[in-house]
Motif scaffolding. Sequence first.
Motif, mmCIF file in Angstrom:
data_model
loop_
_atom_site.group_PDB
_atom_site.id
_atom_site.type_symbol
_atom_site.label_atom_id
_atom_site.label_comp_id
_atom_site.label_asym_id
_atom_site.label_seq_id
_atom_site.Cartn_x
_atom_site.Cartn_y
_atom_site.Cartn_z
ATOM 1 N N PHE A 231 -0.276 53.860 112.135
ATOM 2 C CA PHE A 231 -0.192 53.117 110.563
ATOM 3 C C PHE A 231 -1.104 53.930 109.929
ATOM 4 O O PHE A 231 -0.622 54.188 108.694
ATOM 5 C CB PHE A 231 -0.523 51.747 110.813
ATOM 6 N N ASP A 232 -2.066 54.341 110.567
ATOM 7 C CA ASP A 232 -3.308 54.889 109.555
ATOM 8 C C ASP A 232 -2.741 56.361 109.182
ATOM 9 O O ASP A 232 -2.612 56.793 108.103
ATOM 10 C CB ASP A 232 -4.424 55.322 110.348
ATOM 11 N N LEU A 233 -1.804 57.126 110.095
ATOM 12 C CA LEU A 233 -1.247 58.627 109.835
ATOM 13 C C LEU A 233 -0.101 58.284 108.808
ATOM 14 O O LEU A 233 -0.091 59.069 107.829
ATOM 15 C CB LEU A 233 -0.788 58.822 110.956
ATOM 16 N N ALA A 234 0.652 57.117 108.852
ATOM 17 C CA ALA A 234 1.737 56.914 107.972
ATOM 18 C C ALA A 234 1.028 56.753 106.628
ATOM 19 O O ALA A 234 1.492 57.241 105.676
ATOM 20 C CB ALA A 234 2.631 55.900 108.501
ATOM 21 N N ARG A 235 -0.045 55.926 106.493
ATOM 22 C CA ARG A 235 -0.295 55.472 105.247
ATOM 23 C C ARG A 235 -1.009 56.873 104.534
ATOM 24 O O ARG A 235 -0.784 57.222 103.213
ATOM 25 C CB ARG A 235 -1.412 54.646 105.517
ATOM 26 N N ALA A 236 -1.776 57.714 105.354
ATOM 27 C CA ALA A 236 -2.253 58.956 104.826
ATOM 28 C C ALA A 236 -1.125 59.791 104.307
ATOM 29 O O ALA A 236 -1.173 60.549 103.212
ATOM 30 C CB ALA A 236 -3.210 59.830 105.984
ATOM 31 N N GLU A 237 -0.140 59.770 104.998
ATOM 32 C CA GLU A 237 1.017 60.826 104.797
ATOM 33 C C GLU A 237 1.653 60.204 103.576
ATOM 34 O O GLU A 237 2.278 61.153 102.777
ATOM 35 C CB GLU A 237 1.993 61.001 105.735
ATOM 36 N N LEU A 238 1.870 58.952 103.501
ATOM 37 C CA LEU A 238 2.584 58.317 102.225
ATOM 38 C C LEU A 238 1.885 58.604 100.898
ATOM 39 O O LEU A 238 2.435 58.935 99.858
ATOM 40 C CB LEU A 238 2.936 57.021 102.518
ATOM 41 N N ALA A 239 0.480 58.590 101.214
ATOM 42 C CA ALA A 239 -0.341 58.902 99.902
ATOM 43 C C ALA A 239 -0.083 60.377 99.604
ATOM 44 O O ALA A 239 -0.043 60.665 98.431
ATOM 45 C CB ALA A 239 -1.709 58.494 100.360
ATOM 46 N N ASP A 240 -0.105 61.082 100.510
ATOM 47 C CA ASP A 240 0.196 62.548 100.059
ATOM 48 C C ASP A 240 1.476 62.711 99.373
ATOM 49 O O ASP A 240 1.537 63.322 98.600
ATOM 50 C CB ASP A 240 -0.158 63.329 101.563
ATOM 51 N N LYS A 241 2.475 62.164 99.778
ATOM 52 C CA LYS A 241 3.803 62.136 99.449
ATOM 53 C C LYS A 241 3.753 61.493 98.029
ATOM 54 O O LYS A 241 4.337 61.955 97.126
ATOM 55 C CB LYS A 241 4.792 61.632 100.285
ATOM 56 N N ALA A 242 3.014 60.380 97.640
ATOM 57 C CA ALA A 242 3.034 59.824 96.359
ATOM 58 C C ALA A 242 2.352 60.911 95.473
ATOM 59 O O ALA A 242 2.758 61.260 94.321
ATOM 60 C CB ALA A 242 2.255 58.434 96.374
ATOM 61 N N ALA A 243 1.448 61.587 96.177
ATOM 62 C CA ALA A 243 0.761 62.374 95.124
ATOM 63 C C ALA A 243 1.757 63.687 94.584
ATOM 64 O O ALA A 243 1.668 64.203 93.692
ATOM 65 C CB ALA A 243 -0.492 62.964 95.746
ATOM 66 N N GLN A 244 2.356 64.004 95.856
ATOM 67 C CA GLN A 244 3.252 64.937 95.580
ATOM 68 C C GLN A 244 4.324 64.519 94.397
ATOM 69 O O GLN A 244 4.879 65.292 93.604
ATOM 70 C CB GLN A 244 4.147 65.300 96.914
ATOM 71 N N VAL A 245 4.944 63.354 94.376
ATOM 72 C CA VAL A 245 5.730 62.801 93.247
ATOM 73 C C VAL A 245 5.097 62.972 92.043
ATOM 74 O O VAL A 245 5.958 63.209 90.987
ATOM 75 C CB VAL A 245 6.135 61.234 93.747
ATOM 76 N N GLY A 246 3.749 62.503 91.972
ATOM 77 C CA GLY A 246 3.064 62.565 90.878
ATOM 78 C C GLY A 246 3.052 63.924 90.310
ATOM 79 O O GLY A 246 3.130 64.245 89.031
ATOM 80 N N ARG A 247 2.725 64.861 91.121
ATOM 81 C CA ARG A 247 2.495 66.323 90.559
ATOM 82 C C ARG A 247 3.967 66.945 90.126
ATOM 83 O O ARG A 247 4.158 67.521 89.080
ATOM 84 C CB ARG A 247 2.059 67.405 91.843
ATOM 85 N N ALA A 248 4.982 66.428 90.865
ATOM 86 C CA ALA A 248 6.595 66.929 90.503
ATOM 87 C C ALA A 248 6.928 66.249 89.040
ATOM 88 O O ALA A 248 7.481 66.925 88.213
ATOM 89 C CB ALA A 248 7.296 66.620 91.473
ATOM 90 N N ALA A 249 6.554 65.117 88.907
ATOM 91 C CA ALA A 249 6.774 64.343 87.588
ATOM 92 C C ALA A 249 5.865 65.242 86.505
ATOM 93 O O ALA A 249 6.420 65.395 85.554
ATOM 94 C CB ALA A 249 6.506 62.851 87.647
ATOM 95 N N ALA A 250 4.668 65.624 86.819
ATOM 96 C CA ALA A 250 3.806 66.100 85.775
ATOM 97 C C ALA A 250 4.573 67.499 85.251
ATOM 98 O O ALA A 250 4.592 67.886 84.306
ATOM 99 C CB ALA A 250 2.665 66.208 86.315
ATOM 100 N N LEU A 251 5.070 68.191 86.377
ATOM 101 C CA LEU A 251 5.516 69.409 86.118
ATOM 102 C C LEU A 251 6.810 69.219 85.283
ATOM 103 O O LEU A 251 7.149 70.136 84.411
ATOM 104 C CB LEU A 251 5.924 70.105 87.559
ATOM 105 N N ILE A 252 7.690 68.211 85.330
ATOM 106 C CA ILE A 252 8.860 68.213 84.781
ATOM 107 C C ILE A 252 8.401 67.567 83.482
ATOM 108 O O ILE A 252 9.146 68.273 82.475
ATOM 109 C CB ILE A 252 9.726 66.788 85.412
ATOM 110 N N ALA B 114 16.300 70.518 87.417
ATOM 111 C CA ALA B 114 16.868 70.680 88.750
ATOM 112 C C ALA B 114 15.632 71.009 89.752
ATOM 113 O O ALA B 114 15.829 70.147 91.009
ATOM 114 C CB ALA B 114 17.676 71.654 88.859
ATOM 115 N N THR B 115 14.646 71.952 89.519
ATOM 116 C CA THR B 115 13.751 72.223 90.355
ATOM 117 C C THR B 115 12.669 70.815 90.344
ATOM 118 O O THR B 115 12.416 70.583 91.458
ATOM 119 C CB THR B 115 12.870 73.121 89.576
ATOM 120 N N GLY B 116 12.587 70.199 89.218
ATOM 121 C CA GLY B 116 11.665 69.126 89.514
ATOM 122 C C GLY B 116 12.273 67.853 90.264
ATOM 123 O O GLY B 116 11.825 67.289 91.367
#
Length: 130
Positions: free
Chosen positions: A28-49, A98-100
């Motif tokens: 669960f700790d690993l999943a929480r950390a990885e999902l937080a990383d993926k959420a940050a990735q979503v934020g960066r992608a949205a910022a790029l768009i 499309a890239t975003g």
Amino acid sequence: MSLQNSRSIPDLVSDAFGQLAKLVGNEFDLARAELADKAAQVGRAAALIGAGAIILMPALVLLLFAAAAALIQSGFSPPVSYLLTGLGAALVSAALIATGLHRLSGDALKPSVTLDQVQRDKVAVKEMVR
């Protein structure tokens, strides 16, 4: 006889369940950390768009006028020149969007490290139960 060999079955089962509970907590700790990383990735992608869209708009207006003027100078009629430059701008915008969107795809956001670890842990628990 060593202390490890003289332990009772209930003690061994209790330890096994304790280790399994700790393993699940770690997952669960690993999943929480990885999902937080993926959420940050979503934020960066949205910022790029967003950044691409904001910066592209005024630049495209100037570039489109310049391209249309160049086409008019080379002999194209003004409506055809504006149409061609507008289509070119639409293609560039579509590529950025499309890239975003690709960076927001399900495969890119899947917690693959956690899923791989859960599969390995499942195999280890099966081995432990035998």
